[in-house]
Design a protein around this motif. Structure first.
Motif, short mmCIF file in Angstrom:
data_model
loop_
_atom_site.label_atom_id
_atom_site.label_comp_id
_atom_site.label_asym_id
_atom_site.label_seq_id
_atom_site.Cartn_x
_atom_site.Cartn_y
_atom_site.Cartn_z
N ILE A 107 0.85 -1.18 0.00
CA ILE A 107 0.00 0.00 0.00
C ILE A 107 0.89 1.24 0.00
O ILE A 107 1.74 1.40 0.88
CB ILE A 107 -0.93 0.01 1.23
N VAL A 108 0.70 2.10 -1.00
CA VAL A 108 1.57 3.28 -1.14
C VAL A 108 0.86 4.58 -0.80
O VAL A 108 1.51 5.61 -0.62
CB VAL A 108 2.17 3.36 -2.56
N GLU A 109 -0.46 4.56 -0.72
CA GLU A 109 -1.21 5.74 -0.30
C GLU A 109 -2.59 5.30 0.19
O GLU A 109 -3.15 4.32 -0.31
CB GLU A 109 -1.34 6.78 -1.42
N GLU A 110 -3.12 6.03 1.15
CA GLU A 110 -4.45 5.73 1.68
C GLU A 110 -5.24 7.01 1.82
O GLU A 110 -4.68 8.10 1.99
CB GLU A 110 -4.34 5.04 3.04
N GLU B 157 -8.87 8.29 -10.72
CA GLU B 157 -9.59 8.30 -12.00
C GLU B 157 -9.06 9.43 -12.90
O GLU B 157 -8.92 9.27 -14.11
CB GLU B 157 -11.09 8.48 -11.76
N ASP B 158 -8.75 10.55 -12.28
CA ASP B 158 -8.28 11.71 -13.04
C ASP B 158 -6.80 11.59 -13.42
O ASP B 158 -6.41 11.98 -14.52
CB ASP B 158 -8.49 12.99 -12.22
N GLU B 159 -5.98 11.05 -12.51
CA GLU B 159 -4.54 11.10 -12.71
C GLU B 159 -3.89 9.77 -13.04
O GLU B 159 -2.74 9.73 -13.51
CB GLU B 159 -3.88 11.67 -11.43
N GLY B 160 -4.59 8.65 -12.78
CA GLY B 160 -4.01 7.33 -13.04
C GLY B 160 -2.97 6.95 -11.98
O GLY B 160 -2.83 7.60 -10.94
N TYR B 161 -2.19 5.91 -12.30
CA TYR B 161 -1.23 5.36 -11.35
C TYR B 161 0.23 5.73 -11.66
O TYR B 161 1.13 5.31 -10.95
CB TYR B 161 -1.34 3.83 -11.33
N GLU B 162 0.42 6.50 -12.70
CA GLU B 162 1.78 6.72 -13.20
C GLU B 162 2.72 7.26 -12.13
O GLU B 162 3.88 6.84 -12.02
CB GLU B 162 1.76 7.67 -14.40
N ARG B 163 2.24 8.17 -11.31
CA ARG B 163 3.14 8.80 -10.34
C ARG B 163 3.58 7.83 -9.24
O ARG B 163 4.56 8.08 -8.53
CB ARG B 163 2.48 10.03 -9.72
N TYR B 164 2.85 6.69 -9.10
CA TYR B 164 3.23 5.70 -8.10
C TYR B 164 4.20 4.66 -8.64
O TYR B 164 4.81 3.91 -7.87
CB TYR B 164 1.99 4.96 -7.57
N LEU B 165 4.30 4.57 -9.96
CA LEU B 165 5.01 3.45 -10.57
C LEU B 165 6.52 3.59 -10.58
O LEU B 165 7.24 2.59 -10.69
CB LEU B 165 4.50 3.22 -11.99
N ALA B 166 7.04 4.79 -10.51
CA ALA B 166 8.48 4.99 -10.50
C ALA B 166 9.10 4.34 -9.27
O ALA B 166 8.78 4.66 -8.14
CB ALA B 166 8.80 6.47 -10.53
N GLY B 167 9.92 3.33 -9.51
CA GLY B 167 10.60 2.66 -8.42
C GLY B 167 9.80 1.58 -7.73
O GLY B 167 10.25 1.01 -6.74
#
Length: 245
Positions: free
Chosen positions: A216-219, A229-239
């Motif tokens: 879990i990376v954010e709650e 829905e607006d931003e997707g998961y891209e910002r979590y995927l780095a690393g």
């Protein structure tokens, strides 16, 4: 969490999660992030080995339980891809499951009405009760039947693994109403696993957890789902680690 000896691979990197009766939690994340692995590990799938941590239900050690013991303790898993079981009717399967969970067979005179009522609420033809389990069912019919199971078994904790996948908008509404009926009785905690927010428009979660790389990376609250829905998961995927469930 890892696969059995010979094909070892870490999948879950540590998950800290508490679900209480009456609460609805949503786990959202991209493909291969470990969401389904988490569901199957909780349910006791033999493909996975838990190498650390604890899992408790009402204070009992779930990891020490067999799969059937977990079900009797009050765990329920609605599968992403329900399997067909030729030779076992829906009615016999559900009555056998109800007997195993409750420790005694339901009274026939009330059971027939209870099953019929659950199927009607999920808009399933009652004749499906005499058909083989999921055999020849459409994707939507299989998912409706999963929620029929949820309604009649009344678990303490229900894990719904992408129950919304493959549903058209009408079926999604029917299935969501069934989930809400179970949630609203206040006795069942729900864990919804999904990629998208569409089911969350009908089943409102109090808690949303972003799952990436096996953790879990954010709650947050339901507003977090809207942000995803607006931003997707891209910002979590780095690393992020290679979960690949």
């Amino acid at each position: 969490m890892k696969l059995p000896e010979g094909d070892l691979k870490p999948i879950l990197a540590g998950v800290d999660l508490t679900i209480r009766a009456g609460e609805t939690h949503a786990i959202m994340g991209p493909n291969g992030s470990g969401k389904s692995t988490l569901a199957y590990a909780i349910a006791g799938h033999p493909r996975y080995e838990v190498t650390g941590g604890t899992l408790t239900l009402d204070g009992a050690d779930v990891l020490a339980m067999t799969v059937d013991e977990r079900a009797r303790a009050g765990l329920f898993l609605a599968m992403q891809h329900p399997v067909e079981v030729p030779g076992v009717s829906v009615a016999n399967f559900l009555r056998t499951a109800k007997t195993a969970v409750d420790g005694e067979a339901p009274k026939l005179r009330t059971w027939v009405g209870e099953l019929r009522g659950a199927m009607e609420r999920l808009q399933m033809d009652p004749t499906f009760a005499q058909r083989n389990l999921n055999e020849g069912f459409s994707g939507g019919e299989k998912k409706r039947h999963e929620i029929v199971q949820l309604e009649v078994l009344r678990p303490k904790i229900a894990i719904l693994d992408e129950t919304d996948s493959g549903l058209d908008i009408d079926a999604l509404r029917v299935v969501s109403k069934g989930i809400n009926r179970v949630r609203d009785n206040g006795d069942t905690g729900l864990l919804l696993i999904t990629h998208f927010t569409r089911i969350l428009q009908y089943v409102k979660p109090e808690f949303v957890h972003v799952f990436v790389g096996g953790k879990i990376v954010e709650e947050g609250g339901s507003e977090l789902a809207t942000k995803l829905e607006d931003e997707g998961y891209e910002r979590y995927l780095a690393g992020a680690g290679p979960a690949k469930a």
